[in-house]
Design a protein around this motif. Structure first.
Motif, PDB file in Angstrom:
ATOM      1  N   ASN A 311      49.296  44.159  40.290  1.00 61.57           N
ATOM      2  CA  ASN A 311      48.003  43.939  39.642  1.00 61.57           C
ATOM      3  C   ASN A 311      47.357  42.671  40.189  1.00 61.57           C
ATOM      4  O   ASN A 311      48.021  41.820  40.774  1.00 61.57           O
ATOM      5  N   ASP A 312      46.061  42.543  39.976  1.00 61.54           N
ATOM      6  CA  ASP A 312      45.306  41.382  40.442  1.00 61.54           C
ATOM      7  C   ASP A 312      44.763  40.635  39.229  1.00 61.54           C
ATOM      8  O   ASP A 312      43.844  41.104  38.552  1.00 61.54           O
ATOM      9  N   GLY A 313      45.355  39.484  38.938  1.00 62.30           N
ATOM     10  CA  GLY A 313      44.935  38.708  37.783  1.00 62.30           C
ATOM     11  C   GLY A 313      43.506  38.230  37.890  1.00 62.30           C
ATOM     12  O   GLY A 313      42.811  38.105  36.869  1.00 62.30           O
ATOM     13  N   ASN A 314      43.051  37.944  39.106  1.00 58.67           N
ATOM     14  CA  ASN A 314      41.671  37.492  39.271  1.00 58.67           C
ATOM     15  C   ASN A 314      40.680  38.610  38.970  1.00 58.67           C
ATOM     16  O   ASN A 314      39.625  38.381  38.385  1.00 58.67           O
ATOM     17  N   GLU A 315      41.026  39.821  39.363  1.00 55.83           N
ATOM     18  CA  GLU A 315      40.157  40.950  39.056  1.00 55.83           C
ATOM     19  C   GLU A 315      40.129  41.212  37.549  1.00 55.83           C
ATOM     20  O   GLU A 315      39.098  41.565  36.979  1.00 55.83           O
ATOM     21  N   MET A 316      41.266  41.012  36.891  1.00 55.34           N
ATOM     22  CA  MET A 316      41.304  41.157  35.435  1.00 55.34           C
ATOM     23  C   MET A 316      40.388  40.131  34.773  1.00 55.34           C
ATOM     24  O   MET A 316      39.639  40.449  33.840  1.00 55.34           O
ATOM     25  N   ALA A 317      40.423  38.884  35.266  1.00 56.03           N
ATOM     26  CA  ALA A 317      39.552  37.844  34.705  1.00 56.03           C
ATOM     27  C   ALA A 317      38.084  38.174  34.935  1.00 56.03           C
ATOM     28  O   ALA A 317      37.234  37.971  34.050  1.00 56.03           O
ATOM     29  N   ARG A 318      37.784  38.713  36.111  1.00 57.23           N
ATOM     30  CA  ARG A 318      36.394  39.110  36.392  1.00 57.23           C
ATOM     31  C   ARG A 318      35.970  40.273  35.497  1.00 57.23           C
ATOM     32  O   ARG A 318      34.810  40.341  35.055  1.00 57.23           O
ATOM     33  N   HIS A 319      36.898  41.193  35.220  1.00 59.72           N
ATOM     34  CA  HIS A 319      36.614  42.311  34.318  1.00 59.72           C
ATOM     35  C   HIS A 319      36.297  41.792  32.912  1.00 59.72           C
ATOM     36  O   HIS A 319      35.357  42.269  32.262  1.00 59.72           O
ATOM     37  N   ALA A 320      37.078  40.807  32.448  1.00 60.25           N
ATOM     38  CA  ALA A 320      36.837  40.227  31.126  1.00 60.25           C
ATOM     39  C   ALA A 320      35.449  39.599  31.052  1.00 60.25           C
ATOM     40  O   ALA A 320      34.763  39.695  30.033  1.00 60.25           O
ATOM     41  N   TYR A 321      35.023  38.989  32.158  1.00 58.59           N
ATOM     42  CA  TYR A 321      33.705  38.360  32.185  1.00 58.59           C
ATOM     43  C   TYR A 321      32.599  39.410  32.161  1.00 58.59           C
ATOM     44  O   TYR A 321      31.630  39.300  31.408  1.00 58.59           O
ATOM     45  N   ARG A 322      32.758  40.439  32.995  1.00 58.86           N
ATOM     46  CA  ARG A 322      31.709  41.450  33.111  1.00 58.86           C
ATOM     47  C   ARG A 322      31.552  42.273  31.833  1.00 58.86           C
ATOM     48  O   ARG A 322      30.437  42.595  31.418  1.00 58.86           O
ATOM     49  N   HIS A 323      32.667  42.612  31.201  1.00 56.06           N
ATOM     50  CA  HIS A 323      32.627  43.569  30.097  1.00 56.06           C
ATOM     51  C   HIS A 323      32.655  42.923  28.716  1.00 56.06           C
ATOM     52  O   HIS A 323      32.174  43.534  27.749  1.00 56.06           O
ATOM     53  N   TYR A 324      33.222  41.728  28.606  1.00 56.04           N
ATOM     54  CA  TYR A 324      33.364  41.115  27.290  1.00 56.04           C
ATOM     55  C   TYR A 324      32.742  39.721  27.204  1.00 56.04           C
ATOM     56  O   TYR A 324      32.873  39.062  26.175  1.00 56.04           O
ATOM     57  N   ASN A 325      32.063  39.301  28.274  1.00 57.32           N
ATOM     58  CA  ASN A 325      31.414  37.985  28.294  1.00 57.32           C
ATOM     59  C   ASN A 325      32.416  36.876  27.982  1.00 57.32           C
ATOM     60  O   ASN A 325      32.092  35.881  27.323  1.00 57.32           O
ATOM     61  N   LEU A 326      33.630  37.044  28.454  1.00 59.08           N
ATOM     62  CA  LEU A 326      34.720  36.094  28.251  1.00 59.08           C
ATOM     63  C   LEU A 326      35.074  35.446  29.583  1.00 59.08           C
ATOM     64  O   LEU A 326      35.392  36.142  30.550  1.00 59.08           O
ATOM     65  N   SER A 327      35.025  34.130  29.632  1.00 63.88           N
ATOM     66  CA  SER A 327      35.389  33.404  30.849  1.00 63.88           C
ATOM     67  C   SER A 327      36.832  32.937  30.766  1.00 63.88           C
ATOM     68  O   SER A 327      37.155  31.962  30.079  1.00 63.88           O
ATOM     69  N   LEU A 328      37.707  33.682  31.438  1.00 60.89           N
ATOM     70  CA  LEU A 328      39.065  33.232  31.702  1.00 60.89           C
ATOM     71  C   LEU A 328      39.072  32.635  33.100  1.00 60.89           C
ATOM     72  O   LEU A 328      38.148  32.841  33.876  1.00 60.89           O
ATOM     73  N   SER A 329      40.105  31.893  33.442  1.00 59.35           N
ATOM     74  CA  SER A 329      40.125  31.229  34.743  1.00 59.35           C
ATOM     75  C   SER A 329      40.986  32.011  35.727  1.00 59.35           C
ATOM     76  O   SER A 329      42.070  32.500  35.372  1.00 59.35           O
ATOM     77  N   VAL A 330      40.485  32.133  36.953  1.00 62.44           N
ATOM     78  CA  VAL A 330      41.233  32.820  37.992  1.00 62.44           C
ATOM     79  C   VAL A 330      42.354  31.925  38.499  1.00 62.44           C
ATOM     80  O   VAL A 330      42.390  30.721  38.224  1.00 62.44           O
TER      81      VAL A 330
END
Length: 393
Positions: A311-330
């Protein structure tokens, strides 16, 4: 997207409304005769956060990186030997800066997930009989890996070797959030920034220097102009700056210090430890692994979490931003894509903390991770409930 963004990266951190209101002021005359009535107490109160009575604090219009440069340029000369260790993106950036400044850098390559190798430092310092090493560098909190290091142990290594080298500490993501004791630990240069534990926007590089460090200014040959301690001291002593200071940020810093002192620094540190522990409880419930390789390395301001292989943790963080307006850090550097990070520092309480845990679960489930929705949230909730302060009705 309706609603607001939820910011849970390890800096910049959330700016409390009190601080925003304090900065919402008209521009002011930084040469006014009454300006020192504001700045001189500010300088003194900053010393309380660093826990120094004998040192002094400088505030530069910069980020923590500018603070790094100020610390080395005022105290070292080209060719000086320094002892450093790299165990994450930011500790390695400080190494890179020292190399660019022409220092003779002995950099220990440490496995990511661990911190400053105090025992190795001790061996090297004892072997340095001629005291060729002029500076020993330690990153108290490696933001890229969620790893904290024992600064007291580094001081012990210096003392056991009876070594006169200066001790430099990067406390950018720890000072004002995790315990830091400049005088007690014999730290000579400590660097922080406004955008993390101080709960401000980016823009202030805050550096504390011991008297031993200040005594090195006369012999230090690295060039400095903007970051000159000497230039600062000439006018700071009277409450002014050698150039135009960011007065709105200074007003915010005043309110930040008010908030820290009202809560009490020990309570601030305990709150951050509790928040960090709650996130780690969630990670355990997810069945995932921390980047930090043991409790001795756990950071209380940021948690870095490995994602399952493939899995790609950075892509997961980007998904959280795009879909849930949540900024996690890559994740960055050696572990780029292998992990993601949750920042939990500064202005933070229980319900705020549950937000990134909830959003991360949803994003991971969307991405096909084998986790149970609600598992991490429940683990964090139970820990936070069981450790809350008892308030009488």
């Amino acid at each position: 997207m309706p609603g607001r963004n939820f910011l849970f990266i390890p800096g910049p951190s959330n700016v409390p409304e009190r601080i925003m209101n304090a900065m919402h002021v008209s521009q002011e005359d930084m040469r006014a005769t009454d300006f020192p009535e504001f700045t001189l107490p500010l300088f003194e109160d900053l010393k309380k956060v660093f826990k120094t009575e004998t040192g002094r604090v400088f505030v530069f219009p910069a980020s923590g990186t500018g603070g790094w440069e100020a610390a080395i340029s005022n105290t070292l000369s080209p060719g000086d030997k320094v002892l450093m260790s790299g165990f994450g993106h930011f500790s390695n950036l400080w190494i890179d800066m020292c190399q660019r400044h022409g220092l003779d850098v002995q950099a220990l390559d440490v496995e990511w997930g661990k911190g400053v190798p105090a025992e190795q430092y001790a061996e090297i310092l004892k072997a340095d009989k001629n005291h060729e090493i002029k500076g020993v560098f330690a990153t108290q909190n490696e933001t890229a890996t969620g790893v904290a290091s024992d600064i007291k142990a580094v001081r012990k290594a210096l003392d056991d070797a009876n070594h006169p080298a200066l001790l430099y500490v990067d406390g950018v993501s720890s000072i004002a959030s995790m315990d830091f004791r400049m005088d007690e630990w014999g730290v000579d240069l400590a660097v922080s920034g406004s955008q993390k534990g101080f709960m401000l926007p980016t823009g202030l590089g805050i550096v504390a220097a011991s008297q031993k460090a200040l005594d090195k200014m006369s012999s230090a040959k690295l060039p400095r102009t903007f970051f000159s301690f000497e230039d600062m001291m000439k006018v700071n002593d009277n409450g002014f700056f050698p150039y135009t200071p960011p007065t709105t940020l200074l007003r915010g810093l005043r309110e930040s210090l008010n908030m820290l002192f009202e809560e009490g620094l020990d309570n601030v540190f305990a709150r951050h430890k509790r928040m960090g522990t709650a996130v780690r409880k969630a990670v355990e419930a997810w069945g995932l692994q921390l980047v930090a390789q043991g409790p001795e390395w756990y950071s209380d301001t940021v948690t870095a979490i490995y994602v399952p292989e493939g899995n790609d943790g950075n892509e997961m963080a980007r998904h959280a931003y795009r879909h849930y307006n949540l900024s996690l850090s890559v994740s960055v550097g050696k572990i780029a894509g292998q992990a993601f990070r949750i920042g939990h520092l500064g202005d933070m309480n229980e319900l705020m903390l549950l937000t990134p845990i909830t959003g991360a679960e949803m994003a991971m489930k969307d991405m096909g991770y084998d986790i149970e929705l609600g598992s991490g949230v429940a683990a964090a909730q139970e820990y936070l409930r069981s450790t809350k302060k008892q308030i009488k009705n």
